[in-house]
Design a protein around this motif. Structure first.
Motif, short mmCIF file in Angstrom:
data_model
loop_
_atom_site.label_atom_id
_atom_site.label_comp_id
_atom_site.label_asym_id
_atom_site.label_seq_id
_atom_site.Cartn_x
_atom_site.Cartn_y
_atom_site.Cartn_z
N VAL A 197 -28.12 42.47 38.02
CA VAL A 197 -27.41 43.10 36.56
C VAL A 197 -26.83 44.39 37.51
N ARG A 198 -27.60 45.15 38.66
CA ARG A 198 -26.68 45.81 39.31
C ARG A 198 -25.81 45.30 40.48
N MET A 199 -26.49 44.41 40.70
CA MET A 199 -25.86 43.25 41.83
C MET A 199 -24.95 42.66 41.35
N LYS A 200 -24.48 42.17 39.77
CA LYS A 200 -22.79 41.86 39.64
C LYS A 200 -22.23 43.90 39.49
N GLU A 201 -23.33 44.18 38.97
CA GLU A 201 -22.15 45.98 38.57
C GLU A 201 -21.77 45.95 40.10
N ALA A 202 -22.86 45.82 41.33
CA ALA A 202 -21.42 46.50 42.36
C ALA A 202 -20.70 45.34 43.05
N GLY A 203 -20.73 44.08 42.64
CA GLY A 203 -19.86 42.85 42.81
C GLY A 203 -20.10 42.47 43.22
N THR A 204 -21.33 42.14 44.02
CA THR A 204 -22.20 41.01 44.49
C THR A 204 -22.28 39.67 43.96
N THR A 237 -21.44 37.39 40.24
CA THR A 237 -20.65 37.04 39.66
C THR A 237 -20.87 36.79 38.40
N GLU A 238 -22.41 36.14 38.42
CA GLU A 238 -23.17 35.60 37.20
C GLU A 238 -24.13 35.60 36.60
N VAL A 239 -24.86 36.66 35.97
CA VAL A 239 -26.27 35.94 35.96
C VAL A 239 -26.86 35.16 34.16
N VAL A 240 -27.74 34.47 35.09
CA VAL A 240 -27.63 33.15 34.07
C VAL A 240 -28.93 33.49 33.69
N GLY A 276 -26.70 40.85 31.23
CA GLY A 276 -27.20 38.90 31.92
C GLY A 276 -25.45 38.85 30.87
N ASP A 277 -25.41 37.32 31.57
CA ASP A 277 -24.34 36.76 31.17
C ASP A 277 -24.14 35.64 29.74
N ARG A 278 -25.44 34.38 29.78
CA ARG A 278 -25.45 33.99 29.15
C ARG A 278 -27.18 33.84 29.44
N GLY A 279 -27.58 32.49 28.49
CA GLY A 279 -29.29 32.53 28.02
C GLY A 279 -29.10 30.65 28.43
N ILE A 280 -30.70 30.77 29.38
CA ILE A 280 -30.90 28.50 28.60
C ILE A 280 -32.50 29.13 28.26
N LEU A 281 -32.98 28.50 26.84
CA LEU A 281 -34.53 28.07 26.39
C LEU A 281 -34.96 26.64 26.76
N ILE A 282 -35.89 26.50 27.32
CA ILE A 282 -36.73 25.42 27.20
C ILE A 282 -37.01 25.53 26.59
N ASN A 283 -37.30 24.86 24.84
CA ASN A 283 -38.62 25.36 23.84
C ASN A 283 -39.79 23.94 23.50
N THR A 284 -40.86 25.11 24.12
CA THR A 284 -41.77 24.28 24.07
C THR A 284 -43.02 25.24 23.54
N ASP A 285 -43.27 24.50 22.68
CA ASP A 285 -44.79 25.23 21.91
C ASP A 285 -46.31 25.51 22.24
N GLU A 286 -45.80 24.44 23.55
CA GLU A 286 -46.81 24.30 25.37
C GLU A 286 -47.43 25.38 25.93
#
Length: 248
Positions: free
Chosen positions: A47-54, A56-59, A80-90
């Motif tokens: 997030v600090r990198m994004k705020e500094a302009g370094t 462009t997107e944080v996934v 963060g900009d968006r998320g990905i969940l790899i759903n598993t109970d294992e």
């Protein structure tokens, strides 16, 4: 620069862990869960990198049960900009995690993968290194400081003898250590905004990764109880006791 940040849902570090009576594992019933502290540091740095302009997107990406969405939302509330969940109970071991992340990276094409050096539940400290090997990417582990240097990254690492500085061509893998930064608290407005940010949900099978465990837990036991300390009347007595104990 696009940054991918894997995060893990673990028992909150303030909670006293209880071992199951049959010693097959740790009791997770009615226990507060939070983001792995090292992953909080990696989110903060991205997030600090994004705020500094370094950056462009944080996934944000997490592998775990449905409840891991809460962990992703926390990271999104931090910036963060968006998320990905790899759903598993294992239970997913480090090699399987690295293989899944490699597939996610193939889809997302980030310039930097920033992750905690280890998770506080299993303390494996393997995922970042395995991921770098699978991708054949340069890696900087135990990062104390990260700086953008043109098209490369300069990473100052914590090593036994002090600090070591390495220069990495991007794309690269960096695992972070405790002293890199101090993670922020997510504000209420950002928490509300995070609820509207997208989270894609997938399964390990969508990436063709076998998450069958390679290891089996034989037994989990609590550490031995520490013996109580002893007060002494003066320095001479302290020195005498230390000598008799072989400490000096």
């Amino acid at each position: 620069m696009k940054v991918l940040v894997p995060v893990k849902r673990v028992i909150d570090y303030n909670v006293k862990v209880r071992v199951k009576p049959d010693q097959t594992g740790v009791d997770l019933a009615n226990v507060k869960m939070s983001m792995n502290p090292f992953d909080e540091i990696s989110v903060e740095e991205a997030v600090r990198m994004k705020e500094a302009g370094t950056a462009t997107e944080v996934v944000i990406v997490s592998i775990g049960p449905k409840q891991a969405q809460e962990t992703i939302r926390t990271a999104l509330a931090m910036g963060g900009d968006r998320g990905i969940l790899i759903n598993t109970d294992e239970t997913v071991e480090p090699l399987a995690v690295a293989k899944i992340l490699a597939k996610v990276i193939a889809d997302e094409s980030p310039d930097l993968v920033l992750l905690g050096k280890q998770a506080i539940d299993d303390d494996s400290n393997q995922t970042g290194q395995m991921l770098a090997a699978l991708l054949d990417w340069p890696q900087g582990t135990f990062a104390y400081k990260i700086e953008k240097d043109g098209d490369a990254l300069t990473v100052t690492r914590e090593v036994d003898g002090g600090l070591q500085t390495v220069k990495l061509a991007t794309p690269a893998i960096v695992t972070v250590d405790l002293r890199l930064n101090e993670p922020r608290y997510a504000s209420l407005p950002n928490i509300m905004k995070a609820k509207k940010k997208p989270i894609d949900e997938k399964a390990p099978g969508d990436y063709g990764v076998d998450i069958s465990p390679r290891l089996s837990v034989v037994k989990v036991t609590e550490p031995p109880v520490r013996e109580a300390g002893e007060k002494v009347e003066d320095v001479a007595t302290l020195v005498s006791k230390l000598k008799s104990a072989g400490a000096i």
